[in-house]
Design a protein around this motif. Structure first.
Motif, mmCIF file in Angstrom:
data_model
loop_
_atom_site.group_PDB
_atom_site.id
_atom_site.type_symbol
_atom_site.label_atom_id
_atom_site.label_comp_id
_atom_site.label_asym_id
_atom_site.label_seq_id
_atom_site.Cartn_x
_atom_site.Cartn_y
_atom_site.Cartn_z
ATOM 1 N N LEU A 303 1.018 -1.260 0.023
ATOM 2 C CA LEU A 303 0.151 0.037 0.035
ATOM 3 C C LEU A 303 0.954 1.311 -0.014
ATOM 4 C CD1 LEU A 303 -2.753 1.107 0.045
ATOM 5 C CD2 LEU A 303 -2.825 0.927 2.504
ATOM 6 N N ARG A 304 2.053 1.066 0.860
ATOM 7 C CA ARG A 304 2.864 2.416 0.802
ATOM 8 C C ARG A 304 3.447 2.675 -0.470
ATOM 9 N NH1 ARG A 304 5.540 6.917 3.007
ATOM 10 N NH2 ARG A 304 7.480 6.904 2.450
ATOM 11 N N THR A 305 3.743 1.576 -1.293
ATOM 12 C CA THR A 305 4.385 1.805 -2.713
ATOM 13 C C THR A 305 3.251 2.464 -3.717
ATOM 14 O OG1 THR A 305 3.975 -0.224 -3.528
ATOM 15 C CG2 THR A 305 6.043 0.131 -2.348
ATOM 16 N N ALA A 306 2.176 2.101 -3.371
ATOM 17 C CA ALA A 306 0.932 2.591 -4.245
ATOM 18 C C ALA A 306 0.823 3.984 -4.161
ATOM 19 C CB ALA A 306 -0.115 1.821 -3.986
ATOM 20 N N VAL A 307 0.728 4.462 -2.536
ATOM 21 C CA VAL A 307 0.576 5.767 -2.304
ATOM 22 C C VAL A 307 1.695 6.740 -2.741
ATOM 23 C CG1 VAL A 307 0.634 7.166 -0.068
ATOM 24 C CG2 VAL A 307 -0.776 5.303 -0.120
ATOM 25 N N LEU A 308 3.087 6.077 -2.897
ATOM 26 C CA LEU A 308 3.827 6.934 -3.227
ATOM 27 C C LEU A 308 3.710 7.447 -4.732
ATOM 28 C CD1 LEU A 308 7.082 5.254 -1.724
ATOM 29 C CD2 LEU A 308 6.339 7.670 -1.275
ATOM 30 N N ILE A 309 3.450 6.195 -5.625
ATOM 31 C CA ILE A 309 3.181 6.543 -6.985
ATOM 32 C C ILE A 309 2.144 7.736 -7.296
ATOM 33 C CG2 ILE A 309 2.686 5.679 -9.058
ATOM 34 C CD1 ILE A 309 4.027 3.270 -8.369
ATOM 35 N N VAL A 310 0.887 7.450 -6.506
ATOM 36 C CA VAL A 310 -0.195 8.393 -6.992
ATOM 37 C C VAL A 310 0.034 9.702 -6.332
ATOM 38 C CG1 VAL A 310 -1.905 6.445 -6.963
ATOM 39 C CG2 VAL A 310 -1.440 7.728 -4.732
ATOM 40 N N SER A 311 0.769 9.777 -4.949
ATOM 41 C CA SER A 311 1.053 11.323 -4.577
ATOM 42 C C SER A 311 2.371 11.884 -5.391
ATOM 43 C CB SER A 311 1.707 10.846 -3.315
ATOM 44 O OG SER A 311 0.883 10.457 -2.180
ATOM 45 N N GLY A 312 2.929 11.106 -5.777
ATOM 46 C CA GLY A 312 3.970 11.688 -6.911
ATOM 47 C C GLY A 312 3.539 12.282 -7.996
ATOM 48 N N ALA A 313 2.375 11.411 -8.645
ATOM 49 C CA ALA A 313 1.984 11.991 -9.642
ATOM 50 C C ALA A 313 0.937 13.239 -9.634
ATOM 51 C CB ALA A 313 0.937 11.014 -10.321
ATOM 52 N N GLN A 314 0.282 13.242 -8.542
ATOM 53 C CA GLN A 314 -0.412 14.593 -8.153
ATOM 54 C C GLN A 314 0.611 15.568 -7.933
ATOM 55 O OE1 GLN A 314 -1.069 15.242 -4.380
ATOM 56 N NE2 GLN A 314 -3.188 16.344 -4.400
ATOM 57 N N GLN A 315 1.726 15.459 -7.208
ATOM 58 C CA GLN A 315 2.581 16.485 -6.766
ATOM 59 C C GLN A 315 3.363 16.990 -8.096
ATOM 60 O OE1 GLN A 315 2.088 17.286 -3.715
ATOM 61 N NE2 GLN A 315 3.414 19.060 -3.466
ATOM 62 N N ALA A 316 3.584 16.202 -9.043
ATOM 63 C CA ALA A 316 4.113 16.510 -10.164
ATOM 64 C C ALA A 316 3.313 17.546 -10.977
ATOM 65 C CB ALA A 316 4.513 15.324 -11.042
ATOM 66 N N ALA A 317 2.060 17.319 -10.747
ATOM 67 C CA ALA A 317 1.211 18.178 -11.600
ATOM 68 C C ALA A 317 0.973 19.229 -10.880
ATOM 69 C CB ALA A 317 -0.129 17.673 -11.738
ATOM 70 N N LEU A 318 1.009 19.433 -9.567
ATOM 71 C CA LEU A 318 1.040 20.634 -8.729
ATOM 72 C C LEU A 318 2.276 21.579 -8.803
ATOM 73 C CD1 LEU A 318 -0.791 19.322 -5.509
ATOM 74 C CD2 LEU A 318 -1.730 20.820 -7.099
ATOM 75 N N ASP A 319 3.341 20.936 -8.813
ATOM 76 C CA ASP A 319 4.614 21.722 -8.689
ATOM 77 C C ASP A 319 5.595 20.838 -9.845
ATOM 78 O OD1 ASP A 319 6.889 22.975 -7.791
ATOM 79 O OD2 ASP A 319 6.813 22.015 -5.654
ATOM 80 N N PRO A 320 5.205 21.132 -11.003
ATOM 81 C CA PRO A 320 6.099 20.551 -12.110
ATOM 82 C C PRO A 320 7.678 20.851 -12.263
ATOM 83 C CG PRO A 320 4.550 22.369 -12.947
ATOM 84 C CD PRO A 320 4.235 22.099 -11.508
ATOM 85 N N ASP A 321 7.893 22.016 -11.366
ATOM 86 C CA ASP A 321 9.355 22.380 -11.498
ATOM 87 C C ASP A 321 10.166 21.975 -10.315
ATOM 88 O OD1 ASP A 321 8.629 24.165 -13.860
ATOM 89 O OD2 ASP A 321 8.133 25.825 -12.404
ATOM 90 N N ASN A 322 9.539 20.865 -9.589
ATOM 91 C CA ASN A 322 10.389 20.522 -8.591
ATOM 92 C C ASN A 322 10.995 19.368 -8.932
ATOM 93 O OD1 ASN A 322 11.001 19.035 -6.140
ATOM 94 N ND2 ASN A 322 9.018 19.899 -5.006
ATOM 95 N N ASP A 323 12.116 19.213 -9.213
ATOM 96 C CA ASP A 323 13.086 18.076 -9.801
ATOM 97 C C ASP A 323 13.154 17.157 -8.681
ATOM 98 O OD1 ASP A 323 13.567 19.659 -11.767
ATOM 99 O OD2 ASP A 323 15.624 20.532 -10.964
ATOM 100 N N TYR A 324 12.854 17.246 -7.434
ATOM 101 C CA TYR A 324 13.063 16.207 -6.428
ATOM 102 C C TYR A 324 11.979 15.075 -6.699
ATOM 103 C CZ TYR A 324 12.744 13.733 -1.797
ATOM 104 O OH TYR A 324 12.624 12.893 -1.020
ATOM 105 N N ILE A 325 10.677 15.576 -7.289
ATOM 106 C CA ILE A 325 9.732 14.950 -7.260
ATOM 107 C C ILE A 325 9.661 14.015 -8.505
ATOM 108 C CG2 ILE A 325 7.175 14.673 -7.952
ATOM 109 C CD1 ILE A 325 6.933 17.235 -6.515
ATOM 110 N N THR A 326 10.485 14.470 -9.581
ATOM 111 C CA THR A 326 10.525 13.621 -10.807
ATOM 112 C C THR A 326 11.758 12.841 -10.657
ATOM 113 O OG1 THR A 326 11.972 15.595 -11.754
ATOM 114 C CG2 THR A 326 9.714 15.443 -12.445
ATOM 115 N N GLU A 327 12.771 13.243 -9.906
ATOM 116 C CA GLU A 327 13.926 12.325 -9.863
ATOM 117 C C GLU A 327 13.529 11.201 -8.968
ATOM 118 O OE1 GLU A 327 16.603 14.779 -7.790
ATOM 119 O OE2 GLU A 327 17.229 16.047 -9.518
ATOM 120 N N GLN A 328 12.370 11.311 -8.170
ATOM 121 C CA GLN A 328 12.030 10.049 -7.285
ATOM 122 C C GLN A 328 10.989 9.039 -8.140
ATOM 123 O OE1 GLN A 328 13.462 9.715 -4.169
ATOM 124 N NE2 GLN A 328 14.719 11.425 -5.008
#
Length: 973
Positions: A303-328
């Motif tokens: 469940l943790r890994t699923a949460v990470l992927i959906v959260s990362g996808a949401q955050q990438a949309a909210l903060d597209p310039d945040n390299d940390y998100i895309t790198e993870q």
């Protein structure tokens, strides 16, 4: 969980968008000056929802980490985090903890307006040096265990901590994981991935929900991952010992701490599902898990890994310039793939068994065949059926079974849960699928299989049928189906087995996943917990592993511990074949160190010779028999004149010891000149002339007065290098001349003709010619220690001294002479041999026995017939070229020594200083073993990969070695 539940702290379900505050480095520097009185630089660090900066003072020292919290988090939440950090620091003094540093008014956090749209809180946190595990590639088991240890200590320290600031609803709290996935899943653009995440999260939550009421709650850090655990770095390892970032502190299931920690391991190169086990064991030792918590770990991890992927996808949309998100993103995807690569129930059973929390399954009842005589086949790793390399033949199990069917009523069956060596894979970096989850059955005549219980036929094809009962399902594959779909009563016809055709029978509890026919040893405890041994259905007792004491413990109890073994946790090796070693777990390893078995392991010619000779005679060389003469003639014929007289002994140590005694007897002297950093053996004489500190740390300080040493002719890291290496010979000659002038002319000069302890390094050109001439000028003799290098290993030369175009007076040899059988020899001139009569006579009880001589002749025959010296030149040349090319891409490789199949890969931390990479080399060897290669360090600094495989190794094996080393140097160790 309702989105409108009132909480003291943040509620993600009512405010699911958390873009990180947009704070520039210049703004951060102003905050430092205004609130902390620091004139310092600020460099932005990665973060998903906050904004972090590394703070560097004017003198270059790191002053801390400035953390600008997301405005959604209030002061009460921050106060809880600060108190928790201080609590852990006090409760666990061995842990380093990033606690807040006071601002200019003495407060731990500062409320700042105008920085963002609303009030934001700023803290300066203590910087912990060393970096995090996120910066490491591959994580060794010790590092993974360290990660679990940190999580366990934090969980223990926070067990009784309470605070209003823990009343929060975070997207990372796995109590709400299913809700988070449902809310954010639409942000994942890949439709197929989205469907897989949804299915995995639903399945995981179904397991968690059934256990939820039994899972204790407490304060949890909730983010003790590779990104927030700081390490102390040593040369060959990382030691997790520090904790940062308490931003996700909350009250949740205690076991969530472990699940989140373990999940981060799966994002690293080389990690598989079972890579997390060291962390779970370490956590359990400190903060024991209940059976319910153990059962919850893997579904929570998924469940943790699923949460990470959906959260990362949401955050990438909210903060597209945040390299940390895309790198993870790639790492989080890898975590999800690994977490879902094995069924949840299987991994749960694996870790439950690993913790010793498993319970035995109830006995299986029923009857699949009428009572008959059944023979159980031994198809395990030690089975005689696999001798002579037959484990590689695809039909070996069928042949073994059919040979066991001695009458028309017989049935032969395999064992359940036992590694099947015929299923192993050569040259594989992964653990092969070898453990049987069912049994195979062969019959000498056509027999009928019957329903062992009332049930429903749920699958029926021409050669497969599955009968489901109340508790269990039985599947038969390979038999002619008799039963149609539908109900079936006990004893009714199920299928018909054709004579001498393999039929597979498997049983599993109803609802359990369908197991593959064979599974890897690391996953076997999980799959076997979800299958049942079918043997009771044939009237047999189940295959029950007999508990045996730990082999290493038994070894230490009876075998002197000073006789070391390879690796800290070595596999149990009970079989070898050519350049492969096979473990009792069914794993096949490439053997890159076994220069003893020059022909390769278990050579059938050697085995046949030994068996034939033992049926005839084995005694000592005082008796008159032909084979000792023939072997002596054959051995002497490989050497130049005047080396024509042979002594036979049992080992290299004895051979070199006898060589020294011959020189002393022939010259009437006692002094010996030896080369530093060399190893010659364990007897009194050979130990005296051995100066390798790798074998004896006190070697140089404990030499007897009759031993004189000369500089190690190490052209890579020694006193003279490259072109200047020619000066070693002149220095050695000078030392010999000094001894002669002092009235102590040496009886002998002893030297390996290729410098073995330095990893197969060639001596400088002309070295032996000059030194031999000097010792002979003083009336002494030249001894060439060929124990490791002789017998064609160099490829272009049968003997090492031939590379130097020099001829010694005495040659000692062993290892290769018997292909693993204890056989050594000393070859010298008739005059030197006769001079030994002054010492009495020489005798070795088994040296020169009919058995040893017959084996020695066979080894010489096979070397010639299989052209193994040519193979050493061809494959060795290819191997060295590839290793040299590898060195161009990996600066840790300082150089590649040697020629033929006598090579050494020297590891250095710096190619200019040549600082030995000792710890790194040991760790690399451990990692290579995990990937299927047996390799060991050598040299005084233990920083050289000793690359001396059996001479039968092929190009495919050489490439596997280099490719595996490339992977280790790329991914980490």
């Amino acid at each position: 969980m309702s989105a409108d539940r009132r909480t003291i702290g943040f509620n993600f379900l009512s405010q699911p968008e958390l873009p990180a505050p947009r704070v520039s480095e210049q703004q951060a520097e102003r905050l430092l000056a205004e609130h902390y009185g620091l004139t310092a630089g600020a460099v932005s660090l990665g973060s998903q929802q906050d904004r972090n900066f590394l703070v560097t003072a004017a003198d270059g020292t790191i002053a801390g980490v400035l953390k600008v919290a997301n405005p959604a988090f209030n002061a009460t939440e921050l106060a809880a985090q600060d108190l928790a950090a201080e609590l852990i620091a006090n409760a666990e003094p061995h842990l380093r903890v990033s606690v807040p540093l006071p601002n200019t008014t003495g407060e731990k956090y500062t409320a700042v307006d105008g920085l963002v749209d609303t009030t934001a809180y700023v803290r300066l946190l203590r910087h912990l040096p060393g970096g995090t595990l996120l910066e490491s590639g591959y994580l060794a088991p010790a590092a993974v265990a360290g990660l679990g240890d940190v999580a366990g200590r934090v969980s223990r320290a926070l067990a009784d901590f309470t605070h209003p600031g823990l009343d929060r609803v975070l997207q990372w709290d796995l109590r709400y994981g299913a809700d988070v996935v449902a809310a954010l899943l639409s942000h994942v653009p890949d439709v197929a991935l989205r469907e897989r995440i949804d299915a995995a999260a639903r399945e995981a939550w179904s397991r968690i929900d059934a256990l939820a009421d039994a899972l204790p709650r407490q304060a949890v850090h909730l983010d003790l991952t590779d990104a927030n655990v700081v390490v102390t770095r040593t040369a060959g390892a990382v030691v997790p010992d520090g904790v940062i970032d308490f931003g996700d502190l909350t009250d949740s299931w205690a076991v969530s701490e472990l699940a989140i920690t373990a999940s981060s391991v799966l994002g690293h190169p080389g990690a598989g599902p079972t890579s997390v086990l060291p962390a779970i064991r370490a956590f359990h030792r400190i903060r024991p898990l209940s059976p319910d918590e153990a059962a919850a770990v893997w579904p929570l991890l998924v469940l943790r890994t699923a949460v990470l992927i959906v959260s990362g996808a949401q955050q990438a949309a909210l903060d597209p310039d945040n390299d940390y998100i895309t790198e993870q993103a790639d790492e989080e995807q890898r975590m999800f793939e690994q977490a879902t690569s094995v069924p949840i129930d299987v991994m749960t059973a694996v870790l439950v068994a690993d913790l010793g929390l498993d319970t035995p399954a109830p006995p299986l009842r029923g009857q699949l065949i009428e009572p008959t005589r059944v023979t159980t086949l031994d198809l395990g790793p030690l089975s005689d059926a696999y001798d002579d390399g037959r484990w590689q033949r695809p039909d070996v199990d069928d042949e073994t079974a059919c040979a066991a069917l001695t009458d028309s009523t017989g049935v032969a069956v395999s064992e359940y849960g036992v590694p099947r060596l015929s299923r192993t894979v050569k040259l594989s970096q992964g653990s092969p699928d070898v453990v049987a989850t069912g049994i195979d059955m062969w019959s000498a005549s056509e027999i009928a299989l019957q329903a062992p219980w009332d049930g429903e036929v749920v699958r029926a094809t021409a050669d497969e049928v599955t009968l489901r009962g109340v508790d269990h399902e039985v599947t038969v594959i390979g038999a002619r189906r008799n039963a149609p779909l539908g109900s079936l009563t006990t004893g009714a016809a199920l299928a018909t087995v054709a004579p001498y055709e393999a039929v597979r029978v498997s049983v599993r509890p109803v609802g359990a996943p369908v197991a593959p026919p064979y599974v890897s040893a690391d996953l076997a405890p999980g799959w076997l917990a979800l299958t049942r041994d079918p043997r009771p259905l044939l009237g047999l007792t189940p295959t029950t592993p007999v508990p045996r004491p730990d082999l290493l413990a038994r070894r230490d109890a009876s075998f002197a511990a000073v006789q070391e073994h390879y690796y800290r946790t070595p596999p149990q090796i009970e079989r070898g074949w050519r350049h492969h070693l096979l473990s009792t777990a069914g794993r096949c390893y490439l053997d890159m160190v076994n220069n003893v078995t020059v022909l390769g392991h278990a050579h059938p010619r050697v085995a046949d010779t030994a068996a034939r000779q033992l049926r005839k005679l084995n005694t000592n060389s005082r008796f008159n028999y032909e084979v000792v003469v023939e072997f002596s003639e054959r051995l002497a014929a490989t050497l130049p004149d005047p080396l024509d007289t042979v002594f036979l002994v049992n080992s290299g140590s004895e051979a070199s010891d006898l060589a020294l005694r011959l020189a002393m007897a022939a010259t009437g002297r006692r002094d010996v000149v030896a080369v530093r950093e060399a190893y010659h053996g364990w007897t009194y004489g050979t130990d005296a002339v051995s100066t390798s500190i790798a074998d004896n740390p006190n070697a140089l300080a404990t030499r007897p007065e009759w031993v004189h040493t000369v500089e190690s002719p190490n052209s890579f890291r020694g006193k003279y290098r490259v072109a200047d290496a020619a000066r070693y010979a002149a220095d050695a000659v000078r030392r010999i001349d000094e001894l002669i002038a002092a009235g102590r002319p040496p009886a002998a000069f002893i030297c390996e003709s290729v410098y073995g302890n330095a990893g197969g390094m060639a001596l400088p050109d002309g070295y032996l010619q000059q030194v031999y001439a000097a010792v002979r000028a003083g009336g002494g003799l030249a001894v060439s220690d060929e124990v490791q290098v002789g017998y064609g290993r160099l490829g272009s030369w049968f003997w090492g001294f031939q590379q130097q175009d020099a001829v010694p007076d005495i040659v000692s040899v062993a290892k290769s002479t018997g292909n693993g059988y204890p056989l050594g020899a000393v070859i010298t001139s008739r005059a030197v041999a006769e001079a030994f009569r002054s010492q009495g006579y020489f005798f070795s009880s088994t040296g020169g026995s009919p058995l040893s001589c017959a084996i020695g002749i066979t080894v010489l025959d096979v070397l010639e017939e299989e052209r193994l010296q040519d193979n050493a030149a061809r494959v060795g040349g290819h191997l060295k070229r590839r290793l040299v090319e590898l060195a161009e891409r990996h600066p840790l490789i300082g150089t590649v020594h040697g020629t033929g199949l006598y090579l050494g890969v020297e590891m250095v931390r710096d190619r200019h200083t040549l600082e030995p990479a000792t710890e790194e080399t040991a760790a690399i060897c451990d990692r290579m073993l995990e990937l299927g290669v047996v390799i060991q360090p050598t040299g005084d600094h233990q920083n050289i990969l000793k690359t001396k495989p059996p001479l039968c190794i092929d190009v495919e094996g050489a490439d596997f070695y280099v490719d595996t080393l490339d992977r280790v140097l790329s991914e980490g160790w």
